[in-house]
Design a protein around this motif. Structure first.
Motif, PDB file in Angstrom:
ATOM      1  N   ALA A 245       5.392   3.764   2.080  1.00 44.49           N
ATOM      2  CA  ALA A 245       5.059   2.438   1.563  1.00 44.49           C
ATOM      3  C   ALA A 245       4.911   1.468   2.726  1.00 44.49           C
TER       4      ALA A 245
ATOM      5  N   SER B 275      -4.866   9.529  -3.819  1.00 43.76           N
ATOM      6  CA  SER B 275      -5.563   8.360  -3.301  1.00 43.76           C
ATOM      7  C   SER B 275      -4.559   7.232  -3.068  1.00 43.76           C
ATOM      8  N   PRO B 276      -4.760   6.395  -2.035  1.00 41.56           N
ATOM      9  CA  PRO B 276      -3.847   5.273  -1.799  1.00 41.56           C
ATOM     10  C   PRO B 276      -3.764   4.355  -3.022  1.00 41.56           C
ATOM     11  N   GLN B 277      -2.603   3.827  -3.278  1.00 47.76           N
ATOM     12  CA  GLN B 277      -2.388   2.861  -4.352  1.00 47.76           C
ATOM     13  C   GLN B 277      -2.007   1.530  -3.727  1.00 47.76           C
ATOM     14  N   ARG B 278      -2.581   0.458  -4.259  1.00 48.61           N
ATOM     15  CA  ARG B 278      -2.339  -0.881  -3.723  1.00 48.61           C
ATOM     16  C   ARG B 278      -1.848  -1.823  -4.810  1.00 48.61           C
TER      17      ARG B 278
ATOM     18  N   LYS C  31       0.863  -1.179   0.000  1.00 46.44           N
ATOM     19  CA  LYS C  31       0.000   0.000   0.000  1.00 46.44           C
ATOM     20  C   LYS C  31       0.896   1.224   0.000  1.00 46.44           C
ATOM     21  N   ILE C  32       0.615   2.158  -0.943  1.00 43.54           N
ATOM     22  CA  ILE C  32       1.416   3.371  -1.091  1.00 43.54           C
ATOM     23  C   ILE C  32       0.539   4.578  -0.788  1.00 43.54           C
ATOM     24  N   ASP C  33       1.015   5.409   0.155  1.00 43.64           N
ATOM     25  CA  ASP C  33       0.285   6.628   0.534  1.00 43.64           C
ATOM     26  C   ASP C  33       1.138   7.848   0.244  1.00 43.64           C
TER      27      ASP C  33
ATOM     28  N   ILE D  86       6.531  10.078   0.489  1.00 42.19           N
ATOM     29  CA  ILE D  86       5.675   8.967   0.074  1.00 42.19           C
ATOM     30  C   ILE D  86       5.954   7.814   1.032  1.00 42.19           C
TER      31      ILE D  86
ATOM     32  N   ARG E  67       7.466  -0.917   6.938  1.00 40.63           N
ATOM     33  CA  ARG E  67       7.019   0.421   6.577  1.00 40.63           C
ATOM     34  C   ARG E  67       8.244   1.280   6.330  1.00 40.63           C
TER      35      ARG E  67
ATOM     36  N   SER F 201       9.649   5.088   4.016  1.00 41.07           N
ATOM     37  CA  SER F 201       9.193   6.295   3.343  1.00 41.07           C
ATOM     38  C   SER F 201      10.326   6.875   2.506  1.00 41.07           C
TER      39      SER F 201
END
Length: 391
Positions: free
Chosen positions: A370, A335-338, A328-330, A368, A382, A384
């Protein structure tokens, strides 16, 4: 040829000679080193009305090194501080009573090598000597927001020497470490050990205080980082002569803690035969998983999708079994990307790409984040990546 080359070659010459000296004194008998070192062509004539024979820069550094090695045995210090290496030189059995102990310190090569070392090296002042024999007296001072005393030694790419160090104190500080040094980023508390070793010939005692991770080295609990639950953070210890002590410590790490290196700071209220003082050591521990590694890269050139930024998540399986993961990428404002589930075979890498249209401008100066999850075990990573502002 070091005698005529620049500073990098002189640094390499000195470090090579010191490591050779360790080998010469590795017999454990306490006597004088069983080898010799020699520099060829370390002198030149200075032209003038009265020509003089003077050392080259390498020759001058060699003379300093000879002064430090003479009648001393060498041992590498296993740990000093993050980015700092060290060597301890102690009087050989037949040395004069006036021969003191010397430490050599140098910065490890890297993108941001440390400029100084902050560590208590003796009860009193020490003398810093650079490669060319220039000496500076350095008194210990008290660190801000603490009772810790320490010397601050300026570092260089090559070794600097410190005369008058306490060898047992340095050996004790070099022994302090966390085993294992990796803190797993999963949801279960885990046991580790704070390891201390006593190099003195009599017993020692004191108290330990684990300040970092946790943001407690500022001297106040107001800004404590509660993502780190460490138990115990402080407690007493006692060791007999030559003994090793493994103090159990439990780590409970929040999933919000990013993977990668973390700063560990431990204060010791030490009572020993030669030093009774507050001392501080710093180490680097790793937050992560035994079987999975993840790091992020960013491309700032537009890709075929028209994105200003493309994020590359590189996942490596370092274990001996397949791993089934999701990502999951924020990113702020997106919007979050999965991605996933995806299988990663043992010893293999998986690369996932995530586009961020207009991200060069919208994410400038931001991060960003991850998050990786092992679908079978629930283990998490986790990390970043900060985004540069660009030209």
């Amino acid at each position: 040829e070091p005698a005529t080359a620049g500073q990098a070659a002189i640094d390499e010459m000195l470090l090579g000679a010191m490591h050779a000296w360790v080998g010469f004194t590795d017999d454990g008998a306490g006597g004088a080193p069983s080898g010799s070192l020699r520099l060829h062509d370390g002198w030149r004539w200075r032209e003038g009305r009265r020509p003089q024979l003077v050392p080259t820069p390498a020759g001058a550094a060699w003379l300093t090194l000879v002064d430090m090695l003479r009648d001393r045995r060498a041992e590498l210090l296993p740990r000093v501080a993050p980015g700092v290496r060290g060597l301890l030189l102690t009087p050989s059995r037949n040395a004069s009573e006036r021969t003191d102990s010397v430490a050599a310190f140098w910065a490890e090569p890297g993108a941001n090598p440390p400029r100084s070392l902050t560590l208590l090296l003796a009860n009193e002042a020490v003398e810093r000597v650079d490669q060319f024999g220039n000496a500076e007296r350095i008194e210990p001072g008290v660190l801000e927001n603490s009772s810790v005393r320490a010397h601050t030694i300026g570092l260089e790419s090559g070794p600097v020497f410190v005369r008058g160090v306490n060898p047992e104190l340095l050996r004790f500080l070099a022994s302090i470490r966390l085993e294992p040094s990796m803190v797993r980023s999963d949801t279960e508390p885990q046991e580790a050990a704070l390891v201390l070793e006593n190099p003195w010939t009599t017993s020692i005692q004191g108290e330990f205080f684990i300040l970092e991770p946790g943001n407690l080295s500022t001297g106040t609990r107001a800004n404590q980082d509660r993502r780190w639950d460490i138990d115990p953070r402080f407690g007493p210890f006692a060791l007999g002569s030559g003994a090793r002590l493994d103090l159990p410590v439990e780590f409970d790490v929040s999933p919000a803690v990013g993977s990668g290196p973390a700063r560990m700071v431990v204060d010791i209220d030490l009572s020993s035969p030669t030093v009774s003082d507050f001392v501080r050591i710093e180490r680097t521990i790793e937050v992560g998983l035994d079987t999975l590694r993840m790091h992020l890269l960013a491309s700032y050139e537009p890709d075929p999708s028209g994105a200003d930024i493309a994020l590359y998540a590189v996942i490596e399986n370092t274990g001996d079994a397949p791993q089934n993961i999701t990502l999951k990428i924020d990113a702020p404002g997106f919007s979050p990307q999965r991605s996933g589930p995806s299988g990663v075979l043992p010893g293999r890498r998986l690369i996932k790409v995530f586009p961020f249209p207009g991200g060069r401008e919208r994410l400038s100066g931001l991060e960003i984040v991850a998050g990786l999850t092992n679908r079978e075990t629930g283990e998490r990573l986790r990390t970043s990546l900060p985004i540069d502002s660009g030209p």
